[in-house]
Design an enzyme around this catalytic site. Structure first.
Site, PDB file in Angstrom:
ATOM      1  N   MET A  57       0.850  -1.204   0.000  1.00 40.30           N
ATOM      2  CA  MET A  57       0.000   0.000   0.000  1.00 40.30           C
ATOM      3  C   MET A  57       0.880   1.246   0.000  1.00 40.30           C
ATOM      4  SD  MET A  57      -2.844   1.179   2.783  1.00 40.30           S
ATOM      5  CE  MET A  57      -1.779   1.465   4.178  1.00 40.30           C
ATOM      6  N   ASN A  58       0.497   2.272  -0.807  1.00 37.86           N
ATOM      7  CA  ASN A  58       1.031   3.609  -0.552  1.00 37.86           C
ATOM      8  C   ASN A  58      -0.125   4.593  -0.395  1.00 37.86           C
ATOM      9  OD1 ASN A  58       1.683   2.886  -3.535  1.00 37.86           O
ATOM     10  ND2 ASN A  58       1.859   5.079  -3.655  1.00 37.86           N
ATOM     11  N   ASP A  59      -0.125   5.719  -1.023  1.00 35.46           N
ATOM     12  CA  ASP A  59      -1.011   6.842  -0.703  1.00 35.46           C
ATOM     13  C   ASP A  59      -2.464   6.497  -0.359  1.00 35.46           C
ATOM     14  OD1 ASP A  59       1.221   7.575  -2.118  1.00 35.46           O
ATOM     15  OD2 ASP A  59       0.161   8.669  -3.653  1.00 35.46           O
ATOM     16  N   TRP A  82       6.020  -2.193  -4.535  1.00 34.77           N
ATOM     17  CA  TRP A  82       5.200  -1.303  -5.375  1.00 34.77           C
ATOM     18  C   TRP A  82       5.023  -1.893  -6.778  1.00 34.77           C
ATOM     19  CZ3 TRP A  82       5.585   1.446  -9.934  1.00 34.77           C
ATOM     20  CH2 TRP A  82       4.631   2.437 -10.137  1.00 34.77           C
ATOM     21  N   PHE A 131      -3.363   5.320 -10.492  1.00 32.02           N
ATOM     22  CA  PHE A 131      -2.590   6.126  -9.558  1.00 32.02           C
ATOM     23  C   PHE A 131      -3.551   6.936  -8.679  1.00 32.02           C
ATOM     24  CE2 PHE A 131       2.045   6.585 -11.233  1.00 32.02           C
ATOM     25  CZ  PHE A 131       2.170   5.209 -11.298  1.00 32.02           C
ATOM     26  N   SER A 132      -2.975   7.798  -7.856  1.00 33.41           N
ATOM     27  CA  SER A 132      -3.764   8.481  -6.820  1.00 33.41           C
ATOM     28  C   SER A 132      -4.821   9.427  -7.374  1.00 33.41           C
ATOM     29  CB  SER A 132      -2.821   9.252  -5.905  1.00 33.41           C
ATOM     30  OG  SER A 132      -2.094   8.326  -5.147  1.00 33.41           O
ATOM     31  N   ARG A 165      -0.381  14.352 -12.415  1.00 35.78           N
ATOM     32  CA  ARG A 165      -1.174  13.355 -11.671  1.00 35.78           C
ATOM     33  C   ARG A 165      -1.773  13.836 -10.344  1.00 35.78           C
ATOM     34  NH1 ARG A 165       4.206  11.004 -11.465  1.00 35.78           N
ATOM     35  NH2 ARG A 165       5.151  11.247  -9.409  1.00 35.78           N
ATOM     36  N   GLU A 200       3.536  16.167  -5.530  1.00 36.74           N
ATOM     37  CA  GLU A 200       2.538  15.105  -5.689  1.00 36.74           C
ATOM     38  C   GLU A 200       1.360  15.352  -4.739  1.00 36.74           C
ATOM     39  OE1 GLU A 200       5.252  11.329  -6.962  1.00 36.74           O
ATOM     40  OE2 GLU A 200       5.121  11.633  -4.822  1.00 36.74           O
ATOM     41  N   TRP A 256       9.539   7.077   0.685  1.00 35.10           N
ATOM     42  CA  TRP A 256       9.983   6.393  -0.535  1.00 35.10           C
ATOM     43  C   TRP A 256      11.451   5.988  -0.464  1.00 35.10           C
ATOM     44  CZ3 TRP A 256       6.976   3.858  -3.423  1.00 35.10           C
ATOM     45  CH2 TRP A 256       5.680   4.280  -3.678  1.00 35.10           C
TER      46      TRP A 256
HETATM   47  C1  FRU Z   1       2.964   9.382  -4.365  1.00 33.19           C
HETATM   48  C2  FRU Z   1       2.783   8.782  -5.735  1.00 33.19           C
HETATM   49  C3  FRU Z   1       1.727   9.526  -6.520  1.00 33.19           C
HETATM   50  C4  FRU Z   1       1.258   8.513  -7.506  1.00 33.19           C
HETATM   51  C5  FRU Z   1       1.312   7.245  -6.690  1.00 33.19           C
HETATM   52  C6  FRU Z   1       1.661   6.020  -7.472  1.00 33.19           C
HETATM   53  O1  FRU Z   1       3.438   8.508  -3.405  1.00 33.19           O
HETATM   54  O2  FRU Z   1       4.010   8.782  -6.415  1.00 33.19           O
HETATM   55  O3  FRU Z   1       2.184  10.723  -7.106  1.00 33.19           O
HETATM   56  O4  FRU Z   1      -0.028   8.788  -7.976  1.00 33.19           O
HETATM   57  O5  FRU Z   1       2.300   7.447  -5.694  1.00 33.19           O
HETATM   58  O6  FRU Z   1       1.540   4.876  -6.697  1.00 33.19           O
END
Ligand code: FRU
Length: 583
Positions: free
Chosen positions: A140-142, A166, A198-199, A265, A317, A412
């Site tokens: 998981m990220n954002d 990722w 993506f986010s 994005r 971002e 990151w």
């Molecule tokens: C931020 C990011 C966003 C992108 C997403 C991809 O952590 O780089 O800019 O949409 O992660 O997983």
């Protein structure tokens, strides 16, 4: 035309020819896996994190229904992830699961399993948080598209269901009624011909302006896909839900916003009363762009923000833009301002990722800072002075006018290396934002959401794996959390220098990344009288109870911290009530 422009031009052509449906692959299936329906819903894929990625495809009638990059185990199995066969079983057509680019003799082929048991081969992980949100399996990220409706908090998130590194970005979905226990709602958005998910954000379109129905939940997300010439091309797309966010349908007119820019994005939409239309803030390279739309589909650029201001050491971002009000200061009670959140990676105060913000005004078209000198010559305002606080965005429609946010608790620099296996990463506790004033300037205040008070359990004498420590201070103080192995974390409040620091250099497992061991230090904007420290197995979040400092750091003690030493203050400890998530 430079190489990048060529990439974009070719990719832009690709946008116009790609279909909503997947392309046909003439490639032969290297290994076919037989998955009789009677054997169950889940095909369990054995994973080895160090293996190169192979491809797992589902093919029906010559159509590629899905293709994921999966590190299928070659020599040993680290853990299992599920390929959920239900959507294909429900289609009624015959389909096959193909594995490409994995040597025939690999161990994964003898370790595959198929059943209905969602808890199959779940590892009991010592670092899995007990009251923070985590995915059961996978990466998981954002946090994405968070919204509140009818007593339920919806949290979507950047998700790889097929491994704990990722990749294969999807939107996962979880819900909560108390912001402490979370229910896994499965995958909300899976990758398609336009790219991986993506986010992005969600709004509730009460008036039905987009034509998806009154009250539809509308998500806007970035689709990202590699071009044949290297690099990625990104565009914004819509999906809508008419069942309150449970299931989404992708809009057939996607994508709704394209450009020739790299790093285009993370759309964040909100209703703009001033112009009686929707607004959208988007991160583009190292600036933010603001757009407007009557219907969430047709967008017009209004303004750009960011040149020459603050940190440009990394990519901008995950933006957010909202008004806040001063609540705590006698001087300026009731004063309000607009705040623009700008997550940046790298370029954070301690290296890697962090959340910076700008205070100013928004006239419905353009955001301007109140005082440029606060953001020049390398100066920046940070929302959290720890090393593990990123991609912060707010919930749409939080109750009582609250501005509630959550952040991804990682960085990151080492997110892919932290010592968990089957899952990776947790989100921070929910926090409520406000404004406070110091020296004539406005700053964003950060407090644990009130739900965390309700989660207090019984009082305890020593720290537990999941607890809150409240320390009343009279001046400078140190708080040390330690285990029997001598691993420890020290928080130091210096009343004279007006700083709070957290030292995790001896906190336990730190060797997985050179960037991990560190001390983080924050300005306190005045005297701290009470500290609230939240511990949950692998994280420590420290707050000044008045909201003027927040500091979030991961820690990986090889056994839980079980002792506390406080010099210069008095500590009270509570267990945090937890209700483990069902698999
Ligand atoms: C931020 C990011 C966003 C992108 C997403 C991809 O952590 O780089 O800019 O949409 O992660 O997983």
């Amino acid at each position: 035309m430079n190489a990048f422009r060529m990439t974009i031009a070719a990719a832009a052509m690709a946008w116009s020819v790609a279909a909503g449906c997947q392309t046909l692959t003439p490639q032969a299936c290297e290994q076919t896996i037989v998955t009789p329906k009677a054997q169950g819903r889940y095909l369990w894929l054995p994973i080895q994190d160090s293996a190169p990625e192979g491809k797992v495809q589902v093919i029906s009638k010559g159509m590629l229904l899905t293709e994921q990059n999966v590190r299928m185990a070659r020599e040993h199995v680290d853990y299992y992830v599920a390929l959920d066969l239900l959507p294909y079983q429900q289609r009624g057509d015959i389909f096959k699961v193909c594995v490409q680019n994995v040597p025939t003799g690999s161990i994964c082929f003898s370790k595959l399993a198929q059943n209905d048991n969602a808890a199959y081969a779940l590892i009991d992980e010592t670092f899995r948080p007990l009251y923070h949100h985590t995915p059961r399996r996978g990466w998981m990220n954002d946090p994405n598209g968070m919204f509140y409706s009818d007593g339920t908090w919806h949290l979507f998130y950047q998700y790889n269901p097929y491994g704990s590194l990722w990749g294969n970005m999807h939107w996962g979905h979880s819900t909560s009624t108390d912001l402490v226990s979370w229910k896994d709602e499965g995958v909300a958005l899976a990758s398609d011909a336009w790219g991986t998910m993506f986010s992005g954000s969600c709004v509730i379109d009460t008036a039905g302006t987009a034509g998806f129905g009154r009250g539809a939940v509308v998500a806007m997300y970035t689709v990202s896909r590699p071009t044949p010439f290297g690099g990625d091309v990104q565009a914004q797309a819509l999906a809508y839900s008419t069942d309150g966010g449970r299931t989404f349908t992708k809009y057939e007119g996607n994508p709704v916003l394209t450009a020739e820019d790299k790093d285009f994005r993370d759309p964040n939409m909100f209703w703009n009363e001033d112009i009686h239309a929707w607004s959208l803030i988007l991160a583009v390279g190292q600036e933010m762009r603001i757009y407007s739309s009557p219907n969430l589909k047709d967008w017009k650029e209004e303004s750009r923000f960011g040149q020459g201001l603050c940190c440009h050491d990394g990519v901008w971002e995950c933006p957010d833009l909202f008004p806040l009000t001063v609540v705590d200061s006698k001087l300026s009670n009731g004063q309000s301002a607009w705040v623009l959140l700008c997550n940046i990676n790298p370029g954070g105060p301690f290296g890697g990722s962090a959340t910076q913000y700008f205070v100013g005004s928004f006239d419905g078209h353009r955001f301007t800072v109140d005082d440029e000198s606060r953001y020049t010559d390398g100066k920046a305002l940070w929302m959290d002075y720890g090393k593990d606080h990123y991609a912060t965005v707010s919930f749409w429609g939080a109750p009582q006018g609250r501005r509630t946010v959550m952040a991804w608790m990682s960085n990151w620099q080492y997110a892919n290396e932290v010592p968990t296996r089957q899952f990776r990463s947790a989100n921070s506790i929910a926090r409520d934002l406000g404004l406070f004033e110091d020296g004539g300037n406005l700053y964003v205040s950060v407090k644990p959401a009130p739900e965390l008070m309700a989660a207090r359990g019984r009082k305890v004498k020593q720290p537990t794996e999941a607890c809150e420590v409240v320390v009343d201070l009279k001046g400078s103080a140190t708080v040390t959390l330690a285990n029997a192995r001598g691993e420890h974390v020290t928080l130091t409040y210096d009343d004279k220098a007006r700083t709070l620091a957290m030292d995790r250099t001896q906190s336990g497992a730190t060797g997985f990344s050179e960037a991990f061991p560190c001390t983080t230090t924050a300005p306190t904007h005045g005297r701290i009288r009470q500290l609230r420290i939240f511990i949950d197995r692998c994280s420590i979040e420290a707050f000044d109870a008045e909201g003027r400092v927040a500091m979030t750091n991961l820690v990986f003690p090889t056994e839980p911290y079980s002792a506390i030493t406080v010099k210069g203050g008095k500590a009270t400890l509570w267990e945090v009530k937890t209700s483990p998530q069902a698999p």
